[in-house]
Enzyme design. Structure first.
Site, PDB file in Angstrom:
ATOM      1  CG  ASP A 164      40.802  40.561  31.751  1.00  0.00           C
ATOM      2  OD1 ASP A 164      40.977  40.719  30.525  1.00  0.00           O
ATOM      3  OD2 ASP A 164      41.134  41.399  32.607  1.00  0.00           O
ATOM      4  CG  HIS A 168      39.598  46.712  38.938  1.00  0.00           C
ATOM      5  ND1 HIS A 168      39.407  47.604  37.915  1.00  0.00           N
ATOM      6  CD2 HIS A 168      39.562  45.482  38.373  1.00  0.00           C
ATOM      7  CE1 HIS A 168      39.248  46.939  36.778  1.00  0.00           C
ATOM      8  NE2 HIS A 168      39.344  45.652  37.026  1.00  0.00           N
ATOM      9  CD  GLU A 287      41.129  59.178  41.165  1.00  0.00           C
ATOM     10  OE1 GLU A 287      41.166  60.287  40.604  1.00  0.00           O
ATOM     11  OE2 GLU A 287      40.090  58.518  41.321  1.00  0.00           O
TER      12      GLU A 287
END
Ligand code: MN
Length: 490
Positions: A164, A168, A287
């Site tokens: 996978d 991140h 973010e």
């Protein structure tokens, strides 16, 4: 057209296009200055104003790192992403949706001396310090530390072996330590937990500086790419050629052969670290919704075993929020929604845009065409399917086929003239959404039972089918304007 199979060939294409790429030799500090410049030049999206859409920028002269260069903003414009994927700009989501139906799995190459291993730094060398090798940028003065923001983590299930890839948030914590943040349910975190239960480390590689098709393909989420699905096969489909892998040198894992930089390492079992342990900043980094996230009190830790690079490697980064996140997260979101709705209700959904304001995740504009009286109400069914296929979606605006979904003025025009709040707003309260939306909290509304639970909302700004004739826009004559214009306008 340039054949793209890595970041360098992608840059060669960008160099042939007007205003899509800029290199500077002026020295820049990777600590807050680099991101501060790009915020003004090209970040866009959810970033604090003033900001704008601009070229990708290569910084050739990094303060303190004479052998490094940093590239930011490759995906920070929809037009640029379309060129890089060879796709029509207004149907990027549909194009990517087709690629997901025709994938090619990656291949393990046996070739000697792969590009990503031209230069090797081993962590067992007493002088090894990743902080001296790679100029990881700190995006704002409040950040917990320097971050790798475009690190594509490749991991494998310790039980089944399937691989996978996911991007991140990776904070550099020491000479051979990096903390890693997993949003809830991420597949590699499931692998990590399985390994930890057995008391084992999880071998991973962090791949940076890649073909845009790899990055965009990696940003799909379940159910489009369920647990067990290797997202690298999507890039294979987009390029009609498999992504090449090579064996890592120090861990039992694969690296992307044409990456600029690979960090080899393992996620340690039963070790946790405070994200801002070096700075006590209280914050992580900006973010995607546009806010400073809190530093996480307890994150898993990657022990670095080696760094391998190309000669004169390019450290690719993004500034956190902004148009780059919008495109990377949003275009796969559009593909997932388009494919699911078109399968359930063929022909109704004309197009979908995962809007900038939601970072490509929270807000979708869906363009539908009601073809008969029985299509009335199906637009809302389409919205329900979209919520089903993309769990992080919070709000949907439905518009008709004569509204340009990429022109927010036009969408708000539909909301102004084709929408009545009491009749056309559908609330679905109490649904889990995404932890990074700060309004989804009991402090905001006491009826919210836990952080990350939201009221999903549909704004139906479509004309009822029986009134379509009444809602015709005024049609101007289609005249060729070119004889009346100066050259600079054409
Ligand atoms: Mn996955």
């Amino acid at each position: 057209m340039t054949k793209i199979n890595d970041l360098r060939s992608a840059i060669e294409l960008l160099k042939t296009l007007p205003q899509q790429y800029h290199e500077t030799d002026v020295e820049i500090d990777p600590n807050a200055d680099l991101a501060g410049v790009y915020k003004k030049i090209g970040a866009g999206g959810t970033v604090e104003r003033p900001t704008r859409i601009g070229p990708a920028m290569m910084f050739n002269n990094i303060k303190g790192y004479p052998d490094s260069r940093v590239l930011v903003g490759v995906h920070a414009s929809r037009e640029r992403v379309a060129k890089l994927l060879g796709a029509p700009v207004n149907e990027l989501g549909i194009y990517l949706g087709e690629a997901v139906k025709n994938t090619i799995p990656p291949v393990l190459s046996e070739g000697k001396n792969p590009p990503c291993q031209e230069v090797v730094y081993r962590a067992d060398d007493p002088d090894f310090d990743i902080r001296k090798i790679l100029p990881a940028p700190t995006n704002t003065p409040l950040d917990a530390g320097p971050y790798f923001c475009m690190g594509l983590v490749l991991g494998s299930d310790p039980e089944t072996g399937h691989a996978d890839v996911t991007i991140h948030r990776l904070c550099v914590q020491g000479k051979d330590e990096i903390s890693i943040f997993f949003a809830a349910g991420r597949h590699i975190d499931v692998f990590r937990k399985k390994a930890e239960e057995k008391g084992e480390a999880l071998p991973i590689t962090i791949n940076m500086g890649l073909d845009p098709a790899i990055y965009i393909g990696a940003c799909f989420e379940a159910p489009t790419t369920p647990f067990g699905y290797d997202e690298l096969q999507i890039a294979g489909g987009l390029r009609q050629a498999p992504v090449e892998l090579v064996k890592a040198l120090t861990v039992n894992q694969n690296s992307i052969a044409r990456a600029e930089i690979v960090i080899e390492g393992e996620i340690l079992p039963n070790v946790r670290m405070r994200e801002d342990k070096n700075t006590d900043s209280g914050h992580a980094m900006p973010e995607f919704p546009g806010y400073d996230g809190p530093a996480n009190p307890s994150l898993p830790v990657i022990k670095v075993k080696a760094v391998t690079t190309r000669k004169n490697p390019i450290l690719q980064t993004l500034v956190g929020p902004g148009e780059e996140h919008v495109n990377m997260a949003g275009i796969p979101t559009e593909a997932s929604i388009y494919n699911a709705v078109d399968k359930a209700i063929p022909g109704l959904l004309k197009n979908v845009y995962a809007h900038s304001a939601g970072g490509g995740k929270f807000l979708a504009i869906m363009q539908v065409q009601k073809r008969s009286a029985t299509d009335q109400g199906r637009e809302r069914q389409a919205a329900l399917i979209a919520f089903g296929v993309y769990s992080e979606l919070k709000q949907i605006i439905l518009v008709d086929e004569d509204v340009d979904i990429f022109d927010t003025n036009d969408v708000l025009w539909a909301m102004t003239t084709r929408y009545q709040g009491e009749q056309n707003t559908i609330f679905i309260p109490g649904v889990r959404c995404h932890q990074l939306d700060p309004s989804q909290d009991a402090a905001f509304d006491p009826k919210i039972l836990s952080h990350g639970i939201s009221t999903k909302t549909i704004f139906d700004c479509t004309v009822p089918f029986h009134l379509k004739e009444t809602f015709q826009r005024a049609h101007f004559k289609d005249v060729d304007a070119t004889p009346y214009l100066p050259d600079w306008f054409k």
